[in-house]
Write an enzyme that holds these catalytic residues in place. Sequence first.
Site, PDB file in Angstrom:
ATOM      1  N   ARG A  81      91.627  25.202  53.283  1.00 38.92           N
ATOM      2  CA  ARG A  81      90.409  24.877  52.553  1.00 38.92           C
ATOM      3  C   ARG A  81      89.149  25.180  53.354  1.00 38.92           C
ATOM      4  O   ARG A  81      88.046  25.220  52.806  1.00 38.92           O
ATOM      5  CB  ARG A  81      90.430  23.395  52.127  1.00 38.92           C
ATOM      6  CG  ARG A  81      89.249  22.971  51.282  1.00 38.92           C
ATOM      7  CD  ARG A  81      89.497  21.673  50.503  1.00 38.92           C
ATOM      8  NE  ARG A  81      90.241  20.678  51.255  1.00 38.92           N
ATOM      9  CZ  ARG A  81      89.711  19.847  52.138  1.00 38.92           C
ATOM     10  NH1 ARG A  81      88.413  19.898  52.425  1.00 38.92           N
ATOM     11  NH2 ARG A  81      90.473  18.947  52.756  1.00 38.92           N
TER      12      ARG A  81
ATOM     13  N   TYR B  28      70.076  32.467  33.334  1.00 40.95           N
ATOM     14  CA  TYR B  28      71.477  32.458  32.887  1.00 40.95           C
ATOM     15  C   TYR B  28      71.806  31.077  32.339  1.00 40.95           C
ATOM     16  O   TYR B  28      71.554  30.053  32.982  1.00 40.95           O
ATOM     17  CB  TYR B  28      72.396  32.833  34.044  1.00 40.95           C
ATOM     18  CG  TYR B  28      73.856  32.654  33.754  1.00 40.95           C
ATOM     19  CD1 TYR B  28      74.450  33.273  32.658  1.00 40.95           C
ATOM     20  CD2 TYR B  28      74.654  31.850  34.554  1.00 40.95           C
ATOM     21  CE1 TYR B  28      75.797  33.098  32.372  1.00 40.95           C
ATOM     22  CE2 TYR B  28      76.003  31.677  34.292  1.00 40.95           C
ATOM     23  CZ  TYR B  28      76.565  32.302  33.186  1.00 40.95           C
ATOM     24  OH  TYR B  28      77.894  32.114  32.911  1.00 40.95           O
TER      25      TYR B  28
ATOM     26  N   ASP C  36      69.191  35.073  42.395  1.00 45.09           N
ATOM     27  CA  ASP C  36      70.441  35.624  41.872  1.00 45.09           C
ATOM     28  C   ASP C  36      70.268  37.145  41.805  1.00 45.09           C
ATOM     29  O   ASP C  36      69.467  37.654  41.029  1.00 45.09           O
ATOM     30  CB  ASP C  36      70.712  35.041  40.483  1.00 45.09           C
ATOM     31  CG  ASP C  36      72.052  35.474  39.917  1.00 45.09           C
ATOM     32  OD1 ASP C  36      72.535  36.573  40.269  1.00 45.09           O
ATOM     33  OD2 ASP C  36      72.610  34.731  39.086  1.00 45.09           O
TER      34      ASP C  36
ATOM     35  N   LYS D 253      81.178  40.102  38.763  1.00 49.42           N
ATOM     36  CA  LYS D 253      80.534  41.208  38.060  1.00 49.42           C
ATOM     37  C   LYS D 253      80.616  42.503  38.865  1.00 49.42           C
ATOM     38  O   LYS D 253      81.696  43.017  39.104  1.00 49.42           O
ATOM     39  CB  LYS D 253      79.097  40.814  37.732  1.00 49.42           C
ATOM     40  CG  LYS D 253      78.930  39.427  37.119  1.00 49.42           C
ATOM     41  CD  LYS D 253      79.730  39.214  35.843  1.00 49.42           C
ATOM     42  CE  LYS D 253      79.319  37.981  35.063  1.00 49.42           C
ATOM     43  NZ  LYS D 253      79.523  36.696  35.745  1.00 49.42           N
TER      44      LYS D 253
END
Length: 375
Positions: free
Chosen positions: A51, A102, A173, A198
Site C-alpha cells: 500500500r 469537470y 488539471d 485518458k
Amino acid sequence: MSGDWSADTWAVIAGRPAHQTGAPVSPPIELTSTYLSSGPLGATDIGVYGRSNNATWRALEDAIGVLEHGTALCFASGMAAGAALFDLIEPGGRLVMADSAYNTMLALARQLAAAGRISLSTVDIADTDAVLAALPGADWLILESPTNPLLQVADLVTLAEGAAASGVRIGVDNTFATPLLQNPLDLGASVVLHSATKYLSGHSDVVAGALVTRDEELLNRLQSYRTMQGSILGPMEAWLVLRGLRTLSVRLERQQATAGVLAERLNAHPAIDRVRYPGLVDDPGHDLARRQMRGFGAMLALEPVGGIDAAERLVHGVQLWVPATSLGGVESLLERRRRIASEPETVPDSLVRLSVGLEDVEDLWADLDQALAQV
C-alpha cells in the site's frame, strides 16, 4: 541521461531500467503485497508493504514526473487524485473553482462545501478579471485548461501571478493538454492533476490518476493521504499506463491534426451553430492558447442547429464514432454532455463533446457528415 532530449523522447525512455547487460528493456510488473524487510524502518526504505510503494508505480511516476517537470504520485483514478488535491485545503479553507469544471470534481467540491469542510466560490474561468477578483481570501484555485467540456482556456500566467500576490495556491488539471502541449508547473501552478485514464494511457483499458508537484511539503502530504486512504494504483494498471505513455507523442500528433481538420469543416457546416476548439482563429481562447500551449489538442465540442433533439440525432446517427463517455483513447468518441445529471448548468443542453481518435480523418468526417445530414 541528457536533460536536452525532447518530451517526445522522454515519453519513450523515462522510467525504464538502467542500461545493464541482462536487464529488461521495459520495467516488469511487480506483483506483490509484501516485501522482505529486516532491521529498523527508515525514511529511505523502498519496499515494506504494497500500500505504500511498488516498483511499477515508481517507473510510471518517474516518467510522468519527467514530462511534467516535477515529482509525480499515481492514484487509483483521476478522481482519487482529485480527492487528494482537495484534501490539501485546510478545514474551513476557501476554494475558487470554475463553474464549468469537470462535473464530478465540481460535485465533490460542492459536497465538501455542504458538509462544512470548505467554502466554495465558482467563477467563469475564462473571465480573468473575475477570477482575480475572487482570489483575495482564498486558499486554493483549482482549474482546468482547456476546460472539460467547454474548451475554455484559462490565462495561467496571469492567474498564477495574481494567486501568488494573494497567497493562493493553484492546482491545474492538465488532462486535455497533456504534458506534451503544456506544463502548468512552469507557468506557476503548485500541483498538476492528470486523469491518466485518458491520453496518458490512451487505450481505454485502465482507470488511473496522477498528481505532480515540486513542493516537498505538498508531496509528503499527498503521499501520506494516498497511503492512509488506500487510493493506490494496482501494478498492472500502472504498467498499462506506462505502456500507453510510450506512444503518447505519435498518438497526440495524429489526433490533434485530425481534430484541426474536423473543427474547420464543422465550423463551416450549416447544421452546426457553434464549434468550440482553441485551434480555430475565431475561438475566444485561440490567441491565449497559441501563446500558452504547444498545440491545440484533440478535443472539441459542437452545438448543432436544432438544440437537444438535433444533438441526440447526431450522437445516435453516427456509425464509426462511438457514443460513449471518456476521452483520449485511440477510438473517436462523442456524447451529449448534459445527458449526465451532474453536468453543470453552464454547459449548453445541446453541447456534444468529441474526442478525436486515430481513425482516418476522411472516414471520421464522412460519418459526421452523413449524421448531420439526418439532423
